[in-house]
Every structure is written in C-alpha cells, then in structure tokens.
Design an enzyme around this catalytic site. Structure first.
Site, mmCIF file in Angstrom:
data_model
loop_
_atom_site.group_PDB
_atom_site.id
_atom_site.type_symbol
_atom_site.label_atom_id
_atom_site.label_comp_id
_atom_site.label_asym_id
_atom_site.label_seq_id
_atom_site.Cartn_x
_atom_site.Cartn_y
_atom_site.Cartn_z
ATOM 1 N N THR A 121 0.805 -1.224 0.000
ATOM 2 C CA THR A 121 0.000 0.000 0.000
ATOM 3 C C THR A 121 0.838 1.273 0.000
ATOM 4 O O THR A 121 0.278 2.376 0.032
ATOM 5 C CB THR A 121 -0.967 -0.003 1.208
ATOM 6 O OG1 THR A 121 -0.222 -0.376 2.373
ATOM 7 C CG2 THR A 121 -2.092 -0.998 1.009
ATOM 8 N N SER A 156 3.282 4.562 0.449
ATOM 9 C CA SER A 156 3.500 5.626 1.436
ATOM 10 C C SER A 156 2.932 6.936 0.919
ATOM 11 O O SER A 156 2.544 7.048 -0.247
ATOM 12 C CB SER A 156 5.000 5.780 1.705
ATOM 13 O OG SER A 156 5.648 6.264 0.541
ATOM 14 N N ILE A 194 13.611 14.020 -2.699
ATOM 15 C CA ILE A 194 12.481 14.669 -3.372
ATOM 16 C C ILE A 194 12.757 16.161 -3.514
ATOM 17 O O ILE A 194 12.623 16.744 -4.605
ATOM 18 C CB ILE A 194 11.171 14.424 -2.592
ATOM 19 C CG1 ILE A 194 10.810 12.943 -2.672
ATOM 20 C CG2 ILE A 194 10.036 15.298 -3.144
ATOM 21 C CD1 ILE A 194 9.534 12.555 -1.941
ATOM 22 N N HIS A 208 36.309 2.136 -23.801
ATOM 23 C CA HIS A 208 36.846 3.501 -23.804
ATOM 24 C C HIS A 208 36.193 4.303 -24.928
ATOM 25 O O HIS A 208 36.073 3.790 -26.035
ATOM 26 C CB HIS A 208 38.357 3.449 -24.039
ATOM 27 C CG HIS A 208 38.973 4.807 -24.180
ATOM 28 N ND1 HIS A 208 39.172 5.634 -23.092
ATOM 29 C CD2 HIS A 208 39.421 5.471 -25.267
ATOM 30 C CE1 HIS A 208 39.710 6.762 -23.514
ATOM 31 N NE2 HIS A 208 39.885 6.690 -24.829
#
Ligand code: FAD
Ligand code: NAD
Length: 461
Positions: free
Chosen positions: A142, A144, A183, A443
């Site tokens: 569920t 956050s 965030i 490279h």
C-alpha cells in the site's frame, strides 16, 4: 458467493503491480485491489513525473556547461504547460497499458480501498459499492504518502507537498524547499532550470543526509555555484500561505529570534509515511514499527500468509526495491527459491539531476560500523574523457573496501547514474583491485572512472 484467490494484492504501485503480474503469469489466481490509480506513487506522483521534468529540462544545464566552456551559446526554452500536458498524457497512457496487461493475464482488478474483513477475506469499498473477496495469501503493497509535521502541513495554496507541486500549472519564480532529501533536491533542480530562485532549508547540518559526507559537500558546493541559498541545521517553526506568498519562519540558533523567508511557493519534502493505518491487519497479529511500517520477518512475512513489500514495510523507499521484494514473495509462494531469507543484495540508489549521486552497497561509515578496517579510494571525474567531452568535470567516484574486496561505491557528478549497474554488479561480486586491473573497460566511458577509482591508492576511511 465470495470469489477465492490464491493471492490478493493490496496496492497497484511497483510492488503490488509486479507481484500481481508475476503471480498470474505463473498460474496463481490473482486479484489486485487499488484504491486510487494503477502505478501508485512512482508512476502518478513520484519517479516518473519528476524524471519527465528533469529529462525535458536537462538540455538547459548541458548548454550552460558548454557555454561556460565557450563552445556553445543560445537558449533552450521549455514550455512548462506543454511539459505538464505531456506528463499527464504519458502517465494516463501507462496506466492504461498496465490495466491491459492485468486483463491479458487474467488478474481481477478491484477498484476501491481494501481492508481486512476477517482472517481470510478483504472488503473492497469501491464507488460501485462494497464487495468481499477471499484470499489464501495476502500481499500488502500500500506504499507511502508525504510526511508532515505540526507547523509544516501543506495547505495546497502556496505550501505544497510533492504531489501538489507536480500538479502546478506554472512553475513559481521563487521556491523554498523544506527538506534537502531526494524529493526536495530533484524537484528544486527542475524548478531551478525553469527559472526559480531556490532556497533549501533542512534541519540537518547537511543536505542528502544519508549519503557519504564528501558527497553532501560536493552537492552543496554545486548548488551554491548555481546560486541556491542553503539554510542548514535550522529548525522550521512554520510555513504558511500569506497573501500571494509562502512564508517560512525558522529558528537558526537557540539564542536568535525567529527569522522569516518568503517565496512564491514552498515545497515540503520531509520524508514519507507508510500507508498502514486502517487496513485492519492487527487482528492477524501484524505489528507496526517506527512511523507505522508493517514489520516483516526475513521472509517479508508480516503474519502467516501475509506479506508486505515496498514502502509500506519501511525497508527501502525505492521503486526497484519494491519490485525486487515482490519477485521474492511470488517465488516463495510458488515454492521456488528454497527457504532462503530475502536478500536485497547491494541496493543501487540514484539522486537524479545534474549533478547526480550514485550509491551502491556500503558507505565508509556503514562499513566501519562492523568494526573491521575499511579503506577508500577515489578518482576525480576531471580525468575522464566523457566527463571532459560534456564539460562536466566536477565530481568523483569513491570506492569502499573491506578485506581487499569492494563493498561499496558512491559517485557524484553529471550522469554518474550510467555506472549504476556496473557498480552494483562489481559490489555484488566483491571485486578486488586485481579484478579491475584485468578487466577490459570500454573507452571512452564514465565506467572508466570506476576502474580508475578501483586502481587508485587506498587510504584509511
Ligand atoms: C517525488 C518522488 C520521486 C521519486 N523518485 C523515485 C525514483 O526516481 N526512483 C525510485 O526508485 N523511487 C522513487 N520514488 C519512490 C517510489 O515512488 C516508491 O518507493 C515506490 O512508488 C513504492 O512502491 P510501492 O509499490 O511500495 O507503493 P506505491 O507506489 O506508493 O503504491 C501503493 C499503492 O497502494 C494503493 N493503496 C494504498 N492503500 C490502499 C488500500 N487500502 N487498498 C487498495 N490500495 C491501496 C495506493 O493508492 C497506491 O496506488 C519517488 C517518490 C516520490 C514521492
Ligand atoms: N531518485 C530516487 O530514487 C528518489 C527520488 C525521490 C524520492 N525517493 C525516495 O523517497 C523518499 C522520501 O524522499 P524525501 O526527500 O521526502 O525524504 P528524505 O528522507 O530523503 O529527506 C527528507 C529531508 O527532510 C529533512 N527534514 C525532516 N524533517 C524536517 C523538518 N521538520 N524541518 C526541516 N527539515 C526536515 C531531513 O533532514 C531530510 O534531509 C526517499 O528516502 C527516497 O527513498 C527516491
């Protein structure tokens, strides 16, 4: 009659969706219950919208770097309204494709909020009424939601959480960001590119607190060079809408009187809280810990036959961690993988933007916590031909060693996320210096900086 499922999944974010798809593809009768939108936080208000913002604006930073090197000039203009419309179209199309995939695999999608009805069934409260479905196994995914604290509660006018900020019709020209975590820093970078004056306020004395200290310092230096104001180690008393402004009050020291900052908008990004309340799981013996995370054992089980993956179990708040845990649980339900406890392996984490931050495995302080001797070695990006070509030579790669083996890598600088998979594989395999010396790195690539850091002289951490 109540429909019975082998597996009922609560939540259609990365953890829940991936579990439902894998379980159904393997022949388990599966239901997915989603209270809002398929795709969860990641697709609708997290990873994907922020990366669409950063992707669409990255040319602004790249041009700025080349023009500082006096090889390019001009202007990149981003139409924010068009970007928002593209974001919304992209998210809606992805949700549609996800629903189609579930239908194709025979997963029953139940739109509505799920809650335990009794020890073997879930009540789904949807717009079309309430129905009950039975489960043999339950997966709680569920997710956050944004955290908020007294005085630091978004009001949806000038003070916004990450969801409100992503929905803005126009980018503000000045922005206070409360919380210098992932965030806050990703959204501030997008806002900066679109012209906003940025102020970051954090309670901790450094930004990106969980990262290596040298990485935090490098980020702070980079953002200060970009003209950001960083107010660190301060206590925010309140942030409110006053007229056309967001006004923040803060305490900079015990002795000082409160100080005020004002901007067109404030973003509150002070962490996340698990969606674990009101699921009715207590009656099954499920325990919550810390901020309300569903406590799981080493098999990601919260109670017999009840599993929890992703943000809701509080282990690692990353989309790929949710998906990885989901795979483990489904394999376990299918009786595969023996009795091995869940092993995340070295978790790659990336802060996006420019600079980026890459972290894989243990950082020096974490490795030292075991009491063993820990060494570190570094390479600067200025010596890397790809970094030179992009005029983005600030930054470094740092390796962490224990008993001669690579146990962690961190890097800061433009595009360092390109090294994520190679770094994770090398840490997982526990490479030695000699392994790096004997391996042919292509490279020119940024990965050569990883090699250079592995070959560099080591010093005590
Ligand atoms: C702004 C932002 C940027 C991010 N960027 C990244 C990134 O770049 N990379 C990365 O790895 N991670 C990133 N993350 C974190 C990432 O989004 C989460 O770790 C991830 O979405 C967690 O997946 P999840 O499946 O556990 O939960 P979620 O994605 O939160 O999904 C949970 C779902 O469950 C549903 N639900 C809740 N309760 C119920 C109920 N009772 N019944 C039915 N359904 C319910 C919700 O509606 C939701 O759809 C970011 C997060 C944010 C906020
Ligand atoms: N690129 C990615 O992978 C990505 C991007 C965004 C988010 N995420 C996930 O989402 C999670 C949540 O992100 P976040 O930035 O909200 O949380 P965070 O934990 O990364 O950062 C929160 C910041 O807020 C500060 N803070 C907390 N309370 C405060 C207060 N009262 N006053 C001032 N500062 C305060 C903390 O010191 C910290 O620096 C991250 O931990 C990460 O796992 C990942």
């Amino acid at each position: 009659m109540t429909t019975q499922y082998d597996l009922v999944v609560l939540g259609g974010g990365p953890g829940g969706f991936d579990a439902a798809v894998e379980a159904a593809a393997a022949g388990l009768k599966t239901a997915l219950v989603e209270a809002a939108e398929l795709g969860g936080t990641c697709l609708n208000r997290g990873c994907i919208p922020t990366k669409l913002w950063l992707g669409a604006t990255s040319a602004i930073e790249e041009l700025a770097a080349q023009s500082k090197a006096r090889v390019a000039s001009g202007e990149v203009r981003v139409d924010f309204a068009a970007l928002q419309a593209k974001k919304d179209r992209h998210v809606a199309a992805t949700r549609k494709a996800m629903a189609a995939r579930l239908a194709q695999l025979g997963v029953d999608l139940h739109a509505g909020r799920g809650r335990l009805a009794d020890s073997a069934s879930i009540e789904v409260a949807g717009t079309d009424g309430t129905r009950t479905i039975g489960f043999k196994n339950l997966l709680v995914a569920t997710g956050s939601r944004p955290a908020c604290f007294p005085g630091l509660t978004p009001d949806g006018v000038r003070v916004l959480d990450s969801t409100g900020f992503l929905a803005l019709p126009a980018m503000p020209q000045s922005l206070i960001v409360v919380g210098g975590g992932f965030i806050g820093l990703e959204m501030a970078q997008a806002a900066h590119r679109l012209g906003a004056k940025i102020t970051i306020v954090d309670a901790l004395p450094r930004i990106a607190g969980p990262e290596d200290r040298e990485v935090s310092r490098a980020l702070e230096a980079a953002f200060r060079r970009m003209g950001w104001e960083l107010r660190l180690g301060v206590q925010v008393t309140s942030v409110t809408t006053q007229g056309d402004s967001a006004v923040l009050t803060m305490q900079t020291s015990a002795e000082s009187a409160g100080e005020e900052l004002a901007a067109e908008c404030a973003l509150v990004a002070v962490g996340r809280r698990p969606n674990s309340a009101d699921l009715g799981l207590e009656s099954l013996g499920v325990e919550l810990s810390g901020p309300g995370s569903v406590r799981t054992n080493e098999y990601l089980e919260a109670a017999p036959g009840v599993y929890a993956v992703g943000d809701v179990n509080g282990r690692t708040l990353l989309a790929h961690a949710a998906s990885h845990q989901a795979h483990y649980v489904v394999q376990r339900l299918l009786g595969k993988g023996g009795k091995a406890p869940y092993d995340s392996g070295p978790v790659p984490s990336i802060l996006y933007g420019n600079p980026e931050v890459l972290r894989v495995g243990l950082m020096a302080d974490e490795a030292k916590a075991g009491g063993e001797s820990v060494l570190v070695s570094r390479a600067q990006l200025i010596q890397n031909p790809i970094a030179q070509a992009h005029a983005a030579t600030q930054g470094f790669v740092k390796c962490v060693w224990r008993q001669g083996r690579l146990v962690g890598v961190t890097a800061v600088g433009a595009d360092v996320s390109r090294m994520a998979v190679s770094a994770a594989l090398l840490v997982r395999a526990g490479w030695t210096r000699e392994d790096a010396a004997g391996f042919m790195f292509p490279h020119p690539t940024l990965d050569e900086s990883l090699k250079a850091a592995m070959l560099a002289d080591k010093e005590a951490a």
